[in-house]
Structures are given as C-alpha cells and as structure tokens.
Design a protein around this motif. Sequence first.
Motif, PDB file in Angstrom:
ATOM      1  N   ALA A  17      60.122  38.179  47.221  1.00 38.98           N
ATOM      2  CA  ALA A  17      58.777  38.760  47.208  1.00 38.98           C
ATOM      3  C   ALA A  17      58.824  40.210  47.669  1.00 38.98           C
ATOM      4  N   GLU A  18      57.933  41.003  47.130  1.00 37.54           N
ATOM      5  CA  GLU A  18      57.777  42.397  47.563  1.00 37.54           C
ATOM      6  C   GLU A  18      56.995  42.405  48.872  1.00 37.54           C
ATOM      7  N   SER A  19      57.521  43.071  49.900  1.00 31.43           N
ATOM      8  CA  SER A  19      56.850  43.065  51.206  1.00 31.43           C
ATOM      9  C   SER A  19      55.905  44.246  51.399  1.00 31.43           C
ATOM     10  N   ASN A  20      56.028  45.286  50.573  1.00 28.74           N
ATOM     11  CA  ASN A  20      55.137  46.442  50.675  1.00 28.74           C
ATOM     12  C   ASN A  20      53.860  46.121  49.889  1.00 28.74           C
ATOM     13  N   PRO A  21      52.705  46.026  50.574  1.00 25.81           N
ATOM     14  CA  PRO A  21      51.487  45.628  49.864  1.00 25.81           C
ATOM     15  C   PRO A  21      51.046  46.609  48.779  1.00 25.81           C
ATOM     16  N   ILE A  22      51.301  47.885  48.969  1.00 27.78           N
ATOM     17  CA  ILE A  22      50.920  48.861  47.941  1.00 27.78           C
ATOM     18  C   ILE A  22      51.817  48.704  46.718  1.00 27.78           C
ATOM     19  N   ALA A  23      53.118  48.587  46.953  1.00 25.82           N
ATOM     20  CA  ALA A  23      54.045  48.376  45.837  1.00 25.82           C
ATOM     21  C   ALA A  23      53.767  47.047  45.151  1.00 25.82           C
ATOM     22  N   LEU A  24      53.425  46.033  45.927  1.00 27.25           N
ATOM     23  CA  LEU A  24      53.115  44.719  45.351  1.00 27.25           C
ATOM     24  C   LEU A  24      51.954  44.817  44.372  1.00 27.25           C
ATOM     25  N   ARG A  25      50.900  45.501  44.769  1.00 27.05           N
ATOM     26  CA  ARG A  25      49.743  45.657  43.870  1.00 27.05           C
ATOM     27  C   ARG A  25      50.099  46.460  42.618  1.00 27.05           C
ATOM     28  N   ALA A  26      50.913  47.505  42.802  1.00 25.19           N
ATOM     29  CA  ALA A  26      51.321  48.314  41.644  1.00 25.19           C
ATOM     30  C   ALA A  26      52.162  47.481  40.678  1.00 25.19           C
ATOM     31  N   ILE A  27      53.060  46.680  41.220  1.00 25.54           N
ATOM     32  CA  ILE A  27      53.927  45.859  40.370  1.00 25.54           C
ATOM     33  C   ILE A  27      53.132  44.744  39.711  1.00 25.54           C
ATOM     34  N   GLU A  28      52.270  44.074  40.478  1.00 29.00           N
ATOM     35  CA  GLU A  28      51.459  42.995  39.904  1.00 29.00           C
ATOM     36  C   GLU A  28      50.528  43.508  38.814  1.00 29.00           C
ATOM     37  N   GLY A  29      49.990  44.684  39.014  1.00 30.40           N
ATOM     38  CA  GLY A  29      49.037  45.226  38.048  1.00 30.40           C
ATOM     39  C   GLY A  29      49.673  45.888  36.839  1.00 30.40           C
ATOM     40  N   TYR A  30      50.799  46.583  37.048  1.00 32.30           N
ATOM     41  CA  TYR A  30      51.343  47.397  35.965  1.00 32.30           C
ATOM     42  C   TYR A  30      52.847  47.228  35.752  1.00 32.30           C
ATOM     43  N   GLY A  31      53.486  46.360  36.514  1.00 31.33           N
ATOM     44  CA  GLY A  31      54.913  46.106  36.336  1.00 31.33           C
ATOM     45  C   GLY A  31      55.760  47.322  36.684  1.00 31.33           C
ATOM     46  N   LEU A  32      56.784  47.533  35.888  1.00 28.41           N
ATOM     47  CA  LEU A  32      57.716  48.635  36.115  1.00 28.41           C
ATOM     48  C   LEU A  32      57.005  49.985  36.084  1.00 28.41           C
ATOM     49  N   LEU A  33      56.055  50.152  35.170  1.00 28.99           N
ATOM     50  CA  LEU A  33      55.328  51.423  35.107  1.00 28.99           C
ATOM     51  C   LEU A  33      54.547  51.688  36.390  1.00 28.99           C
ATOM     52  N   GLY A  34      53.999  50.652  36.994  1.00 27.69           N
ATOM     53  CA  GLY A  34      53.290  50.814  38.254  1.00 27.69           C
ATOM     54  C   GLY A  34      54.219  51.260  39.367  1.00 27.69           C
ATOM     55  N   MET A  35      55.405  50.652  39.405  1.00 27.66           N
ATOM     56  CA  MET A  35      56.392  51.042  40.429  1.00 27.66           C
ATOM     57  C   MET A  35      56.848  52.474  40.210  1.00 27.66           C
ATOM     58  N   LEU A  36      57.111  52.840  38.971  1.00 24.55           N
ATOM     59  CA  LEU A  36      57.548  54.209  38.666  1.00 24.55           C
ATOM     60  C   LEU A  36      56.442  55.222  38.959  1.00 24.55           C
ATOM     61  N   ALA A  37      55.192  54.844  38.694  1.00 24.69           N
ATOM     62  CA  ALA A  37      54.070  55.738  39.003  1.00 24.69           C
ATOM     63  C   ALA A  37      53.961  55.946  40.510  1.00 24.69           C
ATOM     64  N   LEU A  38      54.149  54.886  41.276  1.00 28.31           N
ATOM     65  CA  LEU A  38      54.106  54.989  42.735  1.00 28.31           C
ATOM     66  C   LEU A  38      55.203  55.909  43.249  1.00 28.31           C
ATOM     67  N   LYS A  39      56.412  55.752  42.731  1.00 29.87           N
ATOM     68  CA  LYS A  39      57.533  56.610  43.133  1.00 29.87           C
ATOM     69  C   LYS A  39      57.284  58.048  42.675  1.00 29.87           C
ATOM     70  N   GLY A  40      56.768  58.191  41.456  1.00 26.63           N
ATOM     71  CA  GLY A  40      56.465  59.528  40.940  1.00 26.63           C
ATOM     72  C   GLY A  40      55.415  60.236  41.777  1.00 26.63           C
ATOM     73  N   PHE A  41      54.429  59.483  42.252  1.00 32.36           N
ATOM     74  CA  PHE A  41      53.406  60.066  43.127  1.00 32.36           C
ATOM     75  C   PHE A  41      54.039  60.582  44.413  1.00 32.36           C
ATOM     76  N   ALA A  42      54.940  59.798  44.998  1.00 35.81           N
ATOM     77  CA  ALA A  42      55.602  60.212  46.241  1.00 35.81           C
ATOM     78  C   ALA A  42      56.437  61.477  46.025  1.00 35.81           C
ATOM     79  N   VAL A  43      57.175  61.504  44.927  1.00 36.28           N
ATOM     80  CA  VAL A  43      57.981  62.694  44.614  1.00 36.28           C
ATOM     81  C   VAL A  43      57.067  63.892  44.361  1.00 36.28           C
ATOM     82  N   GLY A  44      55.955  63.668  43.662  1.00 38.92           N
ATOM     83  CA  GLY A  44      55.002  64.749  43.392  1.00 38.92           C
ATOM     84  C   GLY A  44      54.417  65.342  44.663  1.00 38.92           C
ATOM     85  N   VAL A  45      54.066  64.489  45.613  1.00 40.74           N
ATOM     86  CA  VAL A  45      53.554  64.981  46.898  1.00 40.74           C
ATOM     87  C   VAL A  45      54.616  65.829  47.586  1.00 40.74           C
TER      88      VAL A  45
END
Length: 116
Positions: A49-77
């Motif tokens: 199971a994914e233990s990070n609740p934000i990553a969990l929601r991104a993965i549950e909602g959008y799969g790999l694209l959600g995870m990549l978007a989350l990582k991309g947001f962090a890199v963008g910041v």
Amino acid sequence: MSSDGAYTRLRVPVSVTPARLEHLCWALVVVSLVGDVVTTFVGLHLGLAESNPIALRAIEGYGLLGMLALKGFAVGVGLLCRPLLPEEYRPIIPAGLAIPWLGAVCINLYMISLVV
C-alpha cells in the motif's frame, strides 16, 4: 586537511563548483524520481500500500500520470524557487528533492524484499 583556527577543512581533490554540484544533484533527482515511481508501482502491483496520502489519492485517481504530475509539481516548485537563492546555495534545491526520494526508494526496496 588543513586547520583554520578552530575549524578543520577538508580539501576535495577535484574542483567542484556550485554549478557542477547542482548539475550532479539534478541528475540524482532524475534517478531518484524514476526509482521512486518504479519501486512504488512494483510494490503496489505486489499488494503493498502507498503510505503517503497525497500520493495515494493521485495514484487512485489518475494512476501513473497522477504520480508523475505530483513529482512534476515538486520539481516545478524547486525550479521556480531556484533563482531566489545565491548560486552557491542552489544545489540545496535538487538535494532537497533527491534525498527524500532516495529514502523512499530504499524503503520501497526493503518492503518489496519482504513480499518477494
């Protein structure tokens, strides 16, 4: 090593400029990001199971694209904040991204090793 008053300084045998160090740290960001994403999805595939609740929601909602978007947001910041620092302190931005992701890779690999 040389002594400068009460402080000891370690001399690196190679000339490492802040710009060179920053480039190396950004390369580490790419490696750690890919490692985190791959080991996360391998672990999820194995029933972990994914233990990070934000990553969990991104993965549950959008799969790999959600995870990549989350990582991309962090890199963008990080990239947006980079110009706010003097050049000699800029490697802290990619280091601050890479170190937690490398930690996540280690944890993911450990957890995967428990179920394989």
